[in-house]
Motif scaffolding. Structure first.
Motif, short mmCIF file in Angstrom:
data_model
loop_
_atom_site.label_atom_id
_atom_site.label_comp_id
_atom_site.label_asym_id
_atom_site.label_seq_id
_atom_site.Cartn_x
_atom_site.Cartn_y
_atom_site.Cartn_z
N ALA A 356 -30.92 -64.89 26.69
CA ALA A 356 -31.09 -66.18 26.02
C ALA A 356 -29.74 -66.74 25.56
CB ALA A 356 -32.04 -66.03 24.84
N ASN A 357 -28.90 -65.90 25.03
CA ASN A 357 -27.57 -66.35 24.60
C ASN A 357 -26.73 -66.83 25.78
OD1 ASN A 357 -27.38 -66.13 21.70
ND2 ASN A 357 -27.57 -63.92 21.94
N GLN A 358 -26.88 -66.17 26.93
CA GLN A 358 -26.15 -66.60 28.13
C GLN A 358 -26.67 -67.95 28.62
OE1 GLN A 358 -23.44 -65.31 29.41
NE2 GLN A 358 -23.45 -63.61 27.92
N VAL A 359 -27.98 -68.17 28.50
CA VAL A 359 -28.56 -69.47 28.88
C VAL A 359 -27.94 -70.58 28.04
CG1 VAL A 359 -30.66 -70.86 28.98
CG2 VAL A 359 -30.73 -68.46 29.67
N LEU A 360 -27.89 -70.37 26.75
CA LEU A 360 -27.34 -71.38 25.85
C LEU A 360 -25.84 -71.59 26.09
CD1 LEU A 360 -29.26 -70.40 22.60
CD2 LEU A 360 -29.72 -72.35 24.10
N ALA A 361 -25.17 -70.54 26.55
CA ALA A 361 -23.71 -70.61 26.76
C ALA A 361 -23.34 -71.48 27.95
CB ALA A 361 -23.14 -69.21 26.92
N ILE A 362 -24.25 -71.62 28.93
CA ILE A 362 -23.91 -72.40 30.13
C ILE A 362 -24.15 -73.90 29.95
CG2 ILE A 362 -24.36 -70.44 31.67
CD1 ILE A 362 -26.95 -71.90 32.55
N ILE A 363 -24.78 -74.26 28.82
CA ILE A 363 -25.06 -75.68 28.57
C ILE A 363 -23.79 -76.41 28.17
CG2 ILE A 363 -26.36 -77.30 27.13
CD1 ILE A 363 -28.59 -75.19 26.99
#
Length: 363
Positions: A356-363
Motif C-alpha cells: 500500500a505504501n508503494q502504491v501511494l509512492a508512485i502517485i
C-alpha cells in the motif's frame, strides 16, 4: 487529499484475498482513499469484493483456453472489447494509480492505464511471472514481488521484495494450540496433519490420503482434511470408521485454527497458501498443481525446497510417495524444527502495508 485507486484482477482466492488486503491497508493509511475494483464477469471476485465492502466493475474477458483451442476464437474480440471498457472505466473514475494483482481483468486495465499515462504497480505473487505481467512490467512504475531472483522477468530497478499479503485473521490470530485442537474435536497429545488443496480441494492429495486413513489411526496420528466439494462425500464415507482421528471438512473458514492445530501441513503451492504457511511457520509437504500456468506452483514450491523450508512430491507421484515422506517427517523432530525455523525467515506479515505504501509512492 483524496486519492482514487483502481485494483484490478481476480479469478481465484489467491488473487482476490491479497487484493482486498491491499485495499484495507490503503484505507488504514489514508481513510478517505476511494477504491474501485475491476474484475472479470462471472468470476468469484464479483461476489467476494462487494462482501468486503468495495465496489467492483466487471469486464467481459477470459484467459487463453489450453484444453480446447477452438474456444479461443473469440478471444481477440474479447480482449479488444475489454480494453475499450477498461479505458471507459478509467476515464470515468480518473484514478491516480492502478494496481494489478493478476487474473484476467488485470491486463486490460493496466494496459489502458499505461497508455493513458497513469502510474501502475504490479503485485506479482508467484516465483514464475506470467506472460501478461512480463509485458506490463516494462511500463509499470513498481513491481512488488514475493520471491528473490525476479530480475529474470522484470527490470531490476523496479523490483521491491514485499512478500504476498496474508489475511488479518491469520497474521493477527491469537488462537492457542489447545483451543485449535479442541475446536476440531482432537487430542492435544497426538500429532496432527492438516491437508488442504485449495477451496475446491486437490484430487491427487485426496486420493492419496484415502487409503492411508487406517494407517494414520494405527500410528495414532490425527488428520484435519479439507477435501473441497467434489470429494467431500467420498471422504466422509471413507473416514466414518476413523472419526476419532480424522475430521473431514468440505471447506474451513477458520484457517488460523487449522494451521495452529497442525504439526505438519500437506498443501498445494499457490502463492497465497505459501505466504500463509510462512507466517504460521509450519513444516510443509507441497504437492504442486502441475497444470497451473507456466507450472508456477512447482516453481513456487522449489523456491522454498531449495532453502530447506519445505518438501515436495510431484502430483503424479503423491499416491506412491506420500506415505514414506509424510511418516518420515513426522518421526524426524529435528527436521521439523529446522523447517519451521527456515520457513519463518521467509514470512512477510506486513506485506499489505508495504505494498500500500508503494502504491501511494508512485502517485
Amino acid at each position: 487529499m483524496q486519492r482514487n485507486i483502481i485494483i484490478a484482477g481476480g479469478g481465484t482466492g489467491g488473487h482476490i484475498f491479497p487484493a482486498i488486503a491491499i485495499a484495507n491497508a490503503l484505507k488504514k493509511i489514508q481513510p478517505d482513499t476511494n477504491i474501485l475494483f475491476v474484475g472479470a464477469k462471472g468470476k468469484m471476485e464479483m461476489e467476494k469484493v462487494p462482501q468486503a465492502g468495495y465496489p467492483i466493475e466487471g469486464l467481459e474477458i477470459a484467459g487463453f483456453n489450453r484444453s480446447n483451442i477452438f474456444k479461443n476464437i473469440l478471444l481477440p474480440f474479447k480482449i479488444w472489447k475489454s480494453l475499450r471498457h477498461a479505458k471507459a472505466i478509467i476515464k470515468q473514475f480518473r484514478p491516480d494509480a492502478v494496481v494489478g494483482v493478476g487474473g484476467y481483468a488485470s491486463f486490460p486495465i493496466l494496459r489502458a492505464a499505461q497508455r493513458m499515462g497513469i502510474p501502475s504497480l504490479i503485485q506479482e505473487q508467484n516465483s514464475f511471472a506470467g506472460k501478461s505481467n512480463k509485458i506490463l512490467g516494462k511500463k509499470a512504475k513498481k513491481i512488488c514481488v514475493a520471491y528473490d531472483g525476479m530480475n529474470k522477468f522484470f527490470p531490476a530497478d523496479k523490483l521491491i521484495l514485499t512478500g504476498n499479503p496474508v489475511r488479518n485473521n491469520i497474521t493477527q490470530s491469537a488462537v492457542t494450540k489447545e483451543d485449535a485442537v479442541k475446536y476440531f474435536g482432537l487430542s492435544p497429545d497426538k500429532q496432527t496433519i492438516f491437508a488442504v488443496g485449495g477451496s475446491l480441494g486437490a484430487k491427487s492429495i485426496n486420493e492419496a490420503l484415502q487409503p492411508l486413513l487406517a494407517t494414520l489411526v494405527e500410528k495414532d496420528i490425527q488428520l484435519i482434511w479439507q477435501t473441497g466439494k467434489p470429494f467431500h462425500q467420498t471422504a466422509v464415507a471413507a473416514a466414518a470408521p476413523y472419526a476419532s482421528h480424522v475430521k473431514v471438512h468440505e471447506f474451513i473458514n477458520v484457517m488460523d485454527f487449522a494451521y495452529k492445530a497442525a504439526d505438519v501441513v500437506l498443501s498445494r503451492a499457490g502463492a497465497l497458501a505459501i505466504a500463509e504457511l510462512c507466517v504460521v511457520k509450519k513444516p510443509v509437504i507441497f504437492v504442486p498443481y502441475p497444470f497451473a500456468a507456466e507450472d508456477h506452483q512447482t516453481s513456487n514450491a522449489m523456491n522454498l525446497v531449495n532453502k530447506k523450508a519445505g518438501l515436495i512430491i510431484k502430483d503424479d507421484a503423491v499416491r506412491t510417495e506420500l506415505p514414506s515422506v509424510l511418516f518420515s517427517l513426522l518421526q524426524n523432530k529435528a527436521l521439523m524444527q529446522q523447517m519451521e525455523q527456515n520457513i519463518a525467515t521467509l514470512a512477510h506479515p506486513n506485506a499489505d502495508m508495504d505494498i500500500a505504501n508503494q502504491v501511494l509512492a508512485i502517485i
